[in-house]
Write an enzyme that holds these catalytic residues in place. Structure first.
Site, PDB file in Angstrom:
ATOM      1  N   HIS A 153      -7.569   9.167  -2.588  1.00  0.00           N
ATOM      2  CA  HIS A 153      -7.334   9.137  -1.271  1.00  0.00           C
ATOM      3  C   HIS A 153      -7.879   9.719  -0.135  1.00  0.00           C
ATOM      4  CE1 HIS A 153      -3.226   8.761   1.117  1.00  0.00           C
ATOM      5  NE2 HIS A 153      -3.980   8.602   1.841  1.00  0.00           N
ATOM      6  N   TYR A 178       2.692   9.779  -0.032  1.00  0.00           N
ATOM      7  CA  TYR A 178       3.827   9.399   0.703  1.00  0.00           C
ATOM      8  C   TYR A 178       5.120   9.720   0.372  1.00  0.00           C
ATOM      9  CZ  TYR A 178       0.036   6.437   2.320  1.00  0.00           C
ATOM     10  OH  TYR A 178      -1.150   5.964   2.779  1.00  0.00           O
ATOM     11  N   LYS A 218      -2.820   5.728  -4.357  1.00  0.00           N
ATOM     12  CA  LYS A 218      -3.694   6.878  -4.310  1.00  0.00           C
ATOM     13  C   LYS A 218      -3.393   7.798  -4.946  1.00  0.00           C
ATOM     14  CE  LYS A 218      -4.044   4.634   0.365  1.00  0.00           C
ATOM     15  NZ  LYS A 218      -2.396   4.421   0.881  1.00  0.00           N
ATOM     16  N   LYS A 264       1.717  -1.327   8.809  1.00  0.00           N
ATOM     17  CA  LYS A 264       3.084  -0.588   8.521  1.00  0.00           C
ATOM     18  C   LYS A 264       4.179  -1.381   9.327  1.00  0.00           C
ATOM     19  CE  LYS A 264       6.778   2.193   9.340  1.00  0.00           C
ATOM     20  NZ  LYS A 264       7.474   2.347  10.453  1.00  0.00           N
ATOM     21  N   ASP A 317       0.920  -1.230  -0.052  1.00  0.00           N
ATOM     22  CA  ASP A 317       0.033  -0.219  -0.098  1.00  0.00           C
ATOM     23  C   ASP A 317       0.768   1.386   0.022  1.00  0.00           C
ATOM     24  OD1 ASP A 317      -2.851   1.179   0.561  1.00  0.00           O
ATOM     25  OD2 ASP A 317      -1.397   2.033   2.054  1.00  0.00           O
ATOM     26  N   LEU A 319      -3.106  -1.171  13.708  1.00  0.00           N
ATOM     27  CA  LEU A 319      -2.509  -1.324  15.134  1.00  0.00           C
ATOM     28  C   LEU A 319      -2.756  -0.210  16.017  1.00  0.00           C
ATOM     29  CD1 LEU A 319       0.483  -3.554  13.829  1.00  0.00           C
ATOM     30  CD2 LEU A 319      -1.568  -4.459  14.831  1.00  0.00           C
TER      31      LEU A 319
HETATM   32  N1  LIG Z   1      -5.871   5.767   3.311  1.00  0.00           N
HETATM   33  C1  LIG Z   1      -5.319   6.695   4.468  1.00  0.00           C
HETATM   34  O1  LIG Z   1      -5.703   7.766   4.489  1.00  0.00           O
HETATM   35  C2  LIG Z   1      -4.290   6.372   5.189  1.00  0.00           C
HETATM   36  C3  LIG Z   1      -3.744   5.017   4.792  1.00  0.00           C
HETATM   37  N2  LIG Z   1      -2.482   4.585   5.853  1.00  0.00           N
HETATM   38  C4  LIG Z   1      -2.048   3.352   5.448  1.00  0.00           C
HETATM   39  O2  LIG Z   1      -2.099   2.267   6.426  1.00  0.00           O
HETATM   40  C5  LIG Z   1      -0.858   1.914   6.759  1.00  0.00           C
HETATM   41  C6  LIG Z   1      -0.678   1.488   8.353  1.00  0.00           C
HETATM   42  O3  LIG Z   1      -1.339   2.594   9.173  1.00  0.00           O
HETATM   43  P1  LIG Z   1      -0.052   3.285  10.193  1.00  0.00           P
HETATM   44  O4  LIG Z   1      -0.901   4.704  10.422  1.00  0.00           O
HETATM   45  O5  LIG Z   1       1.066   3.454   9.757  1.00  0.00           O
HETATM   46  O6  LIG Z   1      -0.380   2.485  11.558  1.00  0.00           O
HETATM   47  P2  LIG Z   1      -0.172   1.043  11.916  1.00  0.00           P
HETATM   48  O7  LIG Z   1      -1.569   0.745  12.986  1.00  0.00           O
HETATM   49  O8  LIG Z   1       0.192  -0.112  10.799  1.00  0.00           O
HETATM   50  O9  LIG Z   1       0.936   1.023  12.810  1.00  0.00           O
HETATM   51  C7  LIG Z   1       2.217   1.108  12.710  1.00  0.00           C
HETATM   52  C8  LIG Z   1       3.299   1.355  13.693  1.00  0.00           C
HETATM   53  O10 LIG Z   1       3.022   0.114  14.404  1.00  0.00           O
HETATM   54  C9  LIG Z   1       4.462  -0.462  14.749  1.00  0.00           C
HETATM   55  N3  LIG Z   1       4.165  -1.889  14.663  1.00  0.00           N
HETATM   56  C10 LIG Z   1       3.961  -2.594  13.290  1.00  0.00           C
HETATM   57  N4  LIG Z   1       3.864  -4.028  13.662  1.00  0.00           N
HETATM   58  C11 LIG Z   1       4.099  -4.085  14.961  1.00  0.00           C
HETATM   59  C12 LIG Z   1       3.928  -5.261  15.855  1.00  0.00           C
HETATM   60  N5  LIG Z   1       3.715  -6.501  15.599  1.00  0.00           N
HETATM   61  N6  LIG Z   1       4.205  -4.920  16.859  1.00  0.00           N
HETATM   62  C13 LIG Z   1       4.346  -3.670  17.662  1.00  0.00           C
HETATM   63  N7  LIG Z   1       4.381  -2.746  16.756  1.00  0.00           N
HETATM   64  C14 LIG Z   1       4.136  -2.748  15.473  1.00  0.00           C
HETATM   65  C15 LIG Z   1       5.243   0.078  13.416  1.00  0.00           C
HETATM   66  O11 LIG Z   1       6.437   0.175  13.910  1.00  0.00           O
HETATM   67  P3  LIG Z   1       7.825  -0.585  12.985  1.00  0.00           P
HETATM   68  O12 LIG Z   1       7.610   0.021  11.761  1.00  0.00           O
HETATM   69  O13 LIG Z   1       8.941  -0.049  13.858  1.00  0.00           O
HETATM   70  O14 LIG Z   1       7.676  -1.991  13.432  1.00  0.00           O
HETATM   71  C16 LIG Z   1       4.661   1.442  13.332  1.00  0.00           C
HETATM   72  O15 LIG Z   1       5.129   2.545  14.339  1.00  0.00           O
HETATM   73  C17 LIG Z   1      -0.045   3.267   6.425  1.00  0.00           C
HETATM   74  O16 LIG Z   1       1.582   2.694   6.518  1.00  0.00           O
HETATM   75  C18 LIG Z   1      -0.582   3.690   5.098  1.00  0.00           C
HETATM   76  O17 LIG Z   1       0.016   2.591   4.179  1.00  0.00           O
HETATM   77  C19 LIG Z   1      -2.428   5.093   7.038  1.00  0.00           C
HETATM   78  C20 LIG Z   1      -3.055   6.372   7.452  1.00  0.00           C
HETATM   79  C21 LIG Z   1      -4.041   6.766   6.437  1.00  0.00           C
HETATM   80  O1  LIG Z   2      -1.140   8.372   5.555  1.00  0.00           O
HETATM   81  C1  LIG Z   2      -2.051   8.549   4.762  1.00  0.00           C
HETATM   82  O2  LIG Z   2      -2.579   7.816   3.826  1.00  0.00           O
HETATM   83  C2  LIG Z   2      -2.581   9.810   5.309  1.00  0.00           C
HETATM   84  O3  LIG Z   2      -3.512  10.158   4.759  1.00  0.00           O
HETATM   85  C3  LIG Z   2      -1.870  10.809   6.036  1.00  0.00           C
HETATM   86  O4  LIG Z   2      -2.335  12.043   5.842  1.00  0.00           O
HETATM   87  C4  LIG Z   2      -2.323  10.423   7.580  1.00  0.00           C
HETATM   88  O5  LIG Z   2      -3.849  10.081   7.481  1.00  0.00           O
HETATM   89  C5  LIG Z   2      -2.046  11.372   8.583  1.00  0.00           C
HETATM   90  O6  LIG Z   2      -2.224  10.860   9.806  1.00  0.00           O
HETATM   91  C6  LIG Z   2      -1.245  12.518   8.517  1.00  0.00           C
HETATM   92  O7  LIG Z   2      -1.146  13.125   9.661  1.00  0.00           O
END
Ligand SMILES: NC(=O)C1=CN([C@@H]2O[C@H](COP(=O)(O)OP(=O)(O)OC[C@H]3O[C@@H](n4cnc5c(N)ncnc54)[C@H](OP(=O)(O)O)[C@@H]3O)[C@@H](O)[C@H]2O)C=CC1
Ligand SMILES: O=C(O)C(=O)[C@@H](O)[C@H](O)C(=O)CO
Length: 276
Positions: A110, A52, A77, A232, A47, A191
């Site tokens: 997005h 990004y 996106k 992630k 993703d 998470l």
């Molecule tokens: N469509 C949208 O608007 C959005 C989409 N996204 C997408 O969703 C993805 C995931 O969301 P995100 O906000 O990153 O949050 P997550 O809920 O995926 O959390 C990520 C965090 O959790 C940690 N982590 C991952 N696996 C574990 C585990 N097994 N145990 C403990 N900690 C863990 C990671 O650290 P580490 O890397 O050190 O493991 C990182 O700090 C984004 O990367 C993006 O691709 C996110 C926000 C908005």
């Molecule tokens: O990570 C994504 O896909 C976003 O849309 C970001 O804007 C994210 O949602 C965020 O929290 C930025 O503050």
């Protein structure tokens, strides 16, 4: 043998693996390393997003991994500046270029950005791209039920809505709407960014009972509802941990106890107000 995640069949027929590697907020170099290790561990869905700034890193990681392009499902996106029929095409073309591939598996609007009120045209553009075969599936992200209704009234069914969804944000009503319409759900921030809920007894008790970690229980809770999830991790060990959720099942009582953690906390961002 490498474990692969099962797939969901999208409305247009594409098969989408239910576990994706999230790539926000990694830069190109971090993303290339993370994508390479994730694909080697068995991930087959990545993703990313225009916003990004790491699509080149995704392409680099894909090539470095040696996994054939056709075995990997790429979601990306596009931003508000591309909310038009021509804009969706331009967004697609630059994403293809940055990723270094010839077709996208899934392209999403997005954020709805209702202030500029052009998301219906953005989806119209996506439908044309699918028709032409530049993308295999199209969808939206951060859309609420009224946003989806406008798009559907215009004659287009988004195949996916990617939304914030975790045990504290169960999104039950929107999930019901998705199921009724035949829209697949992908959970982002599944998470809670390693949120405090990982230490809640509803989750730690299930983790102890199944010999799994709290993160694995939470991701299992997602996929057991028929929802895809995009955690992630930049860490190869945690990447493998997050994929290793297909050899156990939560009981109905465990699922219900985890779902009960939703007490109406607000989303990180209100899609009526926030977007890029
Ligand atoms: N469509 C949208 O608007 C959005 C989409 N996204 C997408 O969703 C993805 C995931 O969301 P995100 O906000 O990153 O949050 P997550 O809920 O995926 O959390 C990520 C965090 O959790 C940690 N982590 C991952 N696996 C574990 C585990 N097994 N145990 C403990 N900690 C863990 C990671 O650290 P580490 O890397 O050190 O493991 C990182 O700090 C984004 O990367 C993006 O691709 C996110 C926000 C908005
Ligand atoms: O990570 C994504 O896909 C976003 O849309 C970001 O804007 C994210 O949602 C965020 O929290 C930025 O503050």
């Amino acid at each position: 043998m490498t474990t692969l995640a099962p797939t969901l069949t999208l409305a247009g027929g594409a098969q989408m693996p239910v576990l994706a590697l999230g790539t926000w907020p990694m830069n190109d170099a971090e993303t290339a390393d993370a994508v390479d290790s994730a694909l080697r561990s068995g991930y087959r869905h990545i993703d990313t997003a225009e916003n990004y700034g790491n699509e080149r890193g995704v392409g680099e990681g894909l090539r470095r991994s040696g996994i054939p392009r056709e075995e990997v499902f790429l979601t990306t996106k596009f931003n508000r500046a591309h909310h038009s029929v021509d804009g969706a095409r331009a967004a697609c073309e630059v994403s293809l270029q940055r990723l270094g591939v010839e077709q996208l598996d899934l392209l999403l609007v997005h954020w709805p950005n209702p202030d500029q009120d052009r998301y219906v045209d953005a989806v119209r553009g996506l439908a044309a791209l699918r028709e032409e075969g530049l993308i295999r599936a199209f969808g939206v992200s951060n859309f609420t039920q009224p946003h989806l209704a406008r798009v559907i009234d215009a004659g287009f069914l988004p195949e996916v809505n990617q939304i914030q969804l975790d045990p504290e944000h169960g999104r039950a009503e929107l999930l019901r709407v998705h199921r009724e319409l035949g829209i697949a759900t992908t959970a982002y921030t599944p998470l809670g960014r390693a949120g405090a809920f990982l230490a809640d007894p509803a989750i730690t008790a299930a983790a102890a009972a199944h010999g799994k970690t709290a993160a694995q229980v939470v991701l299992r809770w997602h996929v057991q509802q028929g929802i895809a999830a995009a955690p992630k991790s930049a860490n190869p060990e945690r990447q493998r941990e997050n994929l290793d959720i297909f050899d156990f099942a939560l009981s109905d009582a465990e699922m219900a106890a985890i779902s009960a953690l939703d007490v109406g906390a607000p989303l990180h961002h209100d899609p009526e107000e926030f977007g890029h």
